[in-house]
Design an enzyme around this catalytic site. Structure first.
Site, PDB file in Angstrom:
ATOM      1  N   HIS A 107     117.697  78.552 149.040  1.00 50.20           N
ATOM      2  CA  HIS A 107     117.603  77.353 150.127  1.00 50.20           C
ATOM      3  C   HIS A 107     118.778  77.297 150.964  1.00 50.20           C
ATOM      4  O   HIS A 107     119.887  77.996 150.692  1.00 50.20           O
ATOM      5  CB  HIS A 107     117.420  75.882 149.663  1.00 50.20           C
ATOM      6  CG  HIS A 107     118.374  75.514 148.537  1.00 50.20           C
ATOM      7  ND1 HIS A 107     119.566  75.263 148.966  1.00 50.20           N
ATOM      8  CD2 HIS A 107     118.422  75.708 147.125  1.00 50.20           C
ATOM      9  CE1 HIS A 107     120.316  75.014 147.930  1.00 50.20           C
ATOM     10  NE2 HIS A 107     119.653  75.397 146.851  1.00 50.20           N
ATOM     11  N   GLU A 156     115.624  74.469 139.765  1.00 51.39           N
ATOM     12  CA  GLU A 156     116.650  75.131 139.398  1.00 51.39           C
ATOM     13  C   GLU A 156     116.947  75.061 137.930  1.00 51.39           C
ATOM     14  O   GLU A 156     116.291  74.327 137.345  1.00 51.39           O
ATOM     15  CB  GLU A 156     117.848  74.678 140.373  1.00 51.39           C
ATOM     16  CG  GLU A 156     119.249  75.136 140.014  1.00 51.39           C
ATOM     17  CD  GLU A 156     119.564  76.717 140.228  1.00 51.39           C
ATOM     18  OE1 GLU A 156     119.085  77.315 139.483  1.00 51.39           O
ATOM     19  OE2 GLU A 156     120.638  76.880 141.044  1.00 51.39           O
TER      20      GLU A 156
END
Length: 199
Positions: free
Chosen positions: A9, A79
């Site tokens: 990202h 994550e």
């Protein structure tokens, strides 16, 4: 077999300052949005058979900005759970634990809803995700794209190459970049890393 593309990202305030960002849903900065937009030509130059994205807004917005459609949200792409180190920088952690290193030492325990993960536990998630990738590659034409997070994608890369999760430490991964995992003579290889337009 078609290639696997990894997209980290775009920049967030926390990624810019080095704060460990696992469960905290930090949005992209404007620079992070621009990093994502710059990847559009790279994505459009390939036939995409399937795309998966982390549930975090920073990953979902990146996927949208790079022009991916019919993206499947998958919790296995989240994550690393940093537990007690959420929101803390490596420098701050090393004041308390000199020599601490995420990929070998893991994290301090956190609250019940985010207790933290060991490198091996992140590796198990990466293996599950890679099984889904292989199923998608076998059942679709074109490449598979994963839009997710730096530390998780580093572990996933290590596992794709047959390495232990701790070897994710070998693959520095910048925000808003594209990586390509392919094959050579039937063996997995890195075919491109930290790619941006013009690089």
């Amino acid at each position: 077999m078609s290639d696997l593309f990894l997209v980290r990202h775009g920049e967030t305030e926390w990624s810019r300052s080095g704060r460990h960002t696992g469960s905290t849903d930090v949005p992209l900065t404007e620079h992070g949005r621009e990093e994502a937009r710059r990847l559009v030509p790279l994505i459009r130059s390939h036939r995409i058979g399937a795309a998966f994205v982390s549930p975090a807004q920073r990953a979902r917005e990146t996927a949208e900005l790079i022009g991916l459609h019919d993206v499947r949200v998958d919790v296995d792409l989240r994550e690393w759970d940093y537990g007690g180190y959420e929101g803390i920088t490596t420098v701050e952690i090393q004041r308390e634990r000199p020599g601490w290193f995420l990929f070998s030492d893991g994290v301090a325990p956190g609250p019940p809803d985010h207790p933290g993960e060991s490198p091996e536990e992140v590796g198990e998630r990466a293996d599950r995700m890679l099984a889904k990738v292989d199923a998608a590659l076998a059942n679709t034409e074109g490449c598979v794209v994963l839009v997710a997070h730096g530390h998780f994608l580093r572990v996933l890369t290590a596992r794709r190459l047959g390495l232990p999760p701790s070897d994710g430490a070998l693959f520095q991964l910048a925000t808003g970049t594209l990586c390509r995992l392919g094959t050579e003579h039937g063996r997995p290889v890195i075919a491109g890393w930290n790619v941006r337009p013009g690089s």
